[in-house]
Motif scaffolding. Structure first.
Motif: not given
Length: 630
Positions: A464-470, A514-527, A535-543
């Motif tokens: 969804q985030q990729i479809a919206k342009g990140g 699987v490292r989630i950051a790598d997963l996100a980057r691979d998914l971006i390239r798949l598109y 861009p990939i933005v790191f937000t910090g661990l959630r509760p």
């Protein structure tokens, strides 16, 4: 005269072949006499045509030379021609000996004429096909998107042949790791080098697309090649595995885009279908949480074993509607009963079990979203996950259900969040029920990690985030998770349910984290996009989140089973008085605060240790970004 065009074309080909017989017979005489054929021999050659032509005509019909189409002439057609010509030549030789014409037929003519005939018939068909293909496809050469084929085996060769006729693609070469093939050509296309050189050739040939033609390769090899394409910013397509590949269709028509499952490289699951069928065939099966990702897939997999009936229970009316529509379309002969209701409603669950008498219950109903259950909804997570398991399990024992299978999570291992602790407590409830042996119900737990595409999981969110342009948001550059596909998880749940003797906690082999950051980057390239575009933005661990999930998959904490992808956890047993002490807490007539829930959970689940994420949240964004780059 001719009923259709095909009949006319076959008759025309037959006339051409008879002319070829005549020409090769006469030319053989010319060759025998060095172009100075005596008159009597020339007259003999013409008279011999009266019996030579019928012989060859019969052989052409006998060997089915006119079933094929000249435009598709190939090696099988050439073999039919050779058999027909050789057979005709033998019969002509025998006839020449028996008839003893005057003058006799020279022996050299009997040898030369079939050779000339074979060249005429085979050569004419090859020339016609070449001209026809040039007319149909010659104008396409130089057009289409450039593409490299990875793999120069049988599948790669077939693909190269089909690509030569494609207006959409233009094949620029092949790559293969077999050194014996490198430098050679397939259908005029060169095998440029090893697959590892894909980045070099993609750049030098200005090629942005590649097709992975390795259907017989192992999952690991296909995963490595798919990853190489993604990391080289090459849009990759793939032929399906050999098991899925249809030989009846063109290879190019079966090419598909690579997806995350290809990058994760999960082996195909094989289950003992006989044992599972014995458990499910002609049985009444109940599935709670049947509208969810795992619950609905369980229903699909169970339907394959022809149960007597499936009782599907879920709180969501819409989810039940969708499931009923799908099942009626895919399995119209199978009985599905949809029940909209809450698993905590003991009156409803008792009524359903009394009416339908299920043989086995798969309890998949749960709240599973970690951050949402951690704050404001902690008590609802406990009530749904623990009390729901308690109610359904208790009803199962009352109504003589033979097996009860709890769907659990890797977050129940040394939990750091309310959701994980609630699932561990639900496991302990099942362990406590199992100790009450007089009831006769076998309680089992199956524990696994994240599944691709499940509701609320990270993959749909990234899409969804990729479809919206990140941008694509990742909590931390080092966070890892285990992944498997929904069908794979569901099949292993069924396998585990057929193996248990009661009290086991089965753990599924989730592979490597699987490292989630790598997963996100691979998914971006798949598109087909680049990191700078999304861009990939790191937000910090959630509760409630932790960096690494655990599965207890080593020999010290688990024991092996007969199935390579299933192990049994050596989990701490539940206290003897758990059920008597737990129920009053679950049924209290007030809603505890989140802190009270966390405090009380530590009493029931000693391994539960909430870890505050403030330390990770306090890291500067620049530092998080630097971590990701490394």
């Amino acid at each position: 005269m001719f009923r259709n065009k095909a009949t006319w074309l076959s008759f025309s080909a037959f006339l051409f072949d008879l002319l070829a017989v005549t020409a090769s017979w006469l030319v053989a005489y010319v060759i025998r006499f060095n172009a100075l054929v005596p008159v009597e021999f020339w007259e003999g050659a013409l008279k011999a045509m009266l019996w030579v032509l019928p012989i060859y005509a019969f052989m052409f019909w006998l060997f089915g030379l006119y079933r094929g189409m000249w435009v598709f002439a190939s090696l099988p057609d050439l073999m039919r021609i050779s058999r027909a010509v050789v057979s005709g030549a033998i019969v002509v030789m025998v006839a020449a000996v028996m008839l003893q014409p005057h003058p006799i037929v020279p022996r050299s003519v009997l040898v030369i004429s079939p050779l000339l005939l074979f060249l005429a018939m085979g050569g004419s068909r090859a020339a016609y096909r070449a001209l026809k293909e040039f007319y149909l496809y010659g104008g396409l050469i130089g057009q289409g998107k450039p593409v490299i084929v990875l793999g120069a085996g049988g599948a790669g060769a077939n693909l190269a042949r089909e690509l030569s006729r494609s207006g959409e693609w233009r094949l620029v070469g092949l790559l293969d790791d077999d050194t014996a093939k490198q430098g050679r050509e397939i259908y005029g296309y060169k095998i440029l080098g090893p697959i590892s050189e894909l980045p070099h050739w993609a750049t030098s040939l200005k090629c942005e697309c590649a097709i992975i033609a390795m259907p017989s390769a192992s999952v690991e090899v296909r995963k490595h090649v798919a990853m190489l394409c993604v990391r080289a910013d090459v849009k990759a397509l793939m032929l399906p595995s050999l098991v899925e590949l249809s030989q009846e269709q063109g290879f190019l028509s079966q090419v598909r885009k690579i997806d995350l499952e290809d990058l994760l490289g999960r082996d195909a699951v094989t289950i003992d279908t006989d044992h599972v069928e014995e458990l499910l065939h002609n049985r009444v099966v109940m599935v709670t949480g049947a509208g969810g990702s795992i619950g609905s897939e369980l229903c699909r997999q169970i339907m394959r074993f022809s149960p007597a009936q499936i009782i599907a229970v879920d709180q969501s009316e819409y989810a039940m509607y969708k499931l009923a529509e799908e099942m009626s379309e895919r399995f119209p002969e199978q009985a599905l009963v949809t029940v909209v209701g809450d698993v905590k409603d003991s009156l409803l669950i008792d009524h359903v079990m009394a009416r339908h008498a299920p043989h086995i219950v798969f309890h998949a109903a749960a709240y599973k979203h970690v951050p949402m259950m951690e704050e404001l909804n902690a008590w609802q997570a406990i009530r749904n996950n623990v009390l729901g398991t308690f109610r359904v399990g208790q009803a199962a024992m009352r109504h003589g259900v033979r097996r009860f299978v709890l769907i659990s999570t890797d977050k129940a291992v040394n939990p750091t969040n309310v959701m994980g602790a609630s699932k561990r407590l639900a496991e302990m409830v099942c362990q406590a029920f199992q100790s009450e042996k007089a009831q006769g119900t076998k309680f089992e737990t199956v524990r696994f990690g994240n599944v691709l595409g499940s509701a609320g999981s990270v993959i749909p969110k990234f899409q969804q985030q990729i479809a919206k342009g990140g941008p694509v948001t990742v909590t931390h550059p080092e966070i890892t998770r285990f992944f498997m596909t929904i069908p794979e998880a569901s099949q292993l749940v069924l396998q585990a349910s057929s193996m248990g003797n009661g009290g086991e906690i089965f753990i599924l082999d989730m592979g490597e984290p699987v490292r989630i950051a790598d997963l996100a980057r691979d998914l971006i390239r798949l598109y087909g996009l680049r990191d700078e575009q999304i861009p990939i933005v790191f937000t910090g661990l959630r509760p409630g989140e932790k960096l690494y999930e655990e599965l207890l998959a080593d020999d010290e904490t688990t024991t092996r089973t007969l199935h390579p992808k299933l192990r049994i956890a050596k989990a701490r047993s539940a206290p003897d008085d758990l059920l008597d002490a737990l129920l009053p807490w679950l049924m209290q007539r007030r809603i505890p605060t989140d802190n009270e829930v966390r405090r009380d959970l530590r009493k029931w689940v000693p391994e539960y240790q909430p870890v505050p994420s403030t330390e990770l949240k306090s890291l500067p964004m620049e530092q998080l970004q630097r971590r990701a780059l490394h």
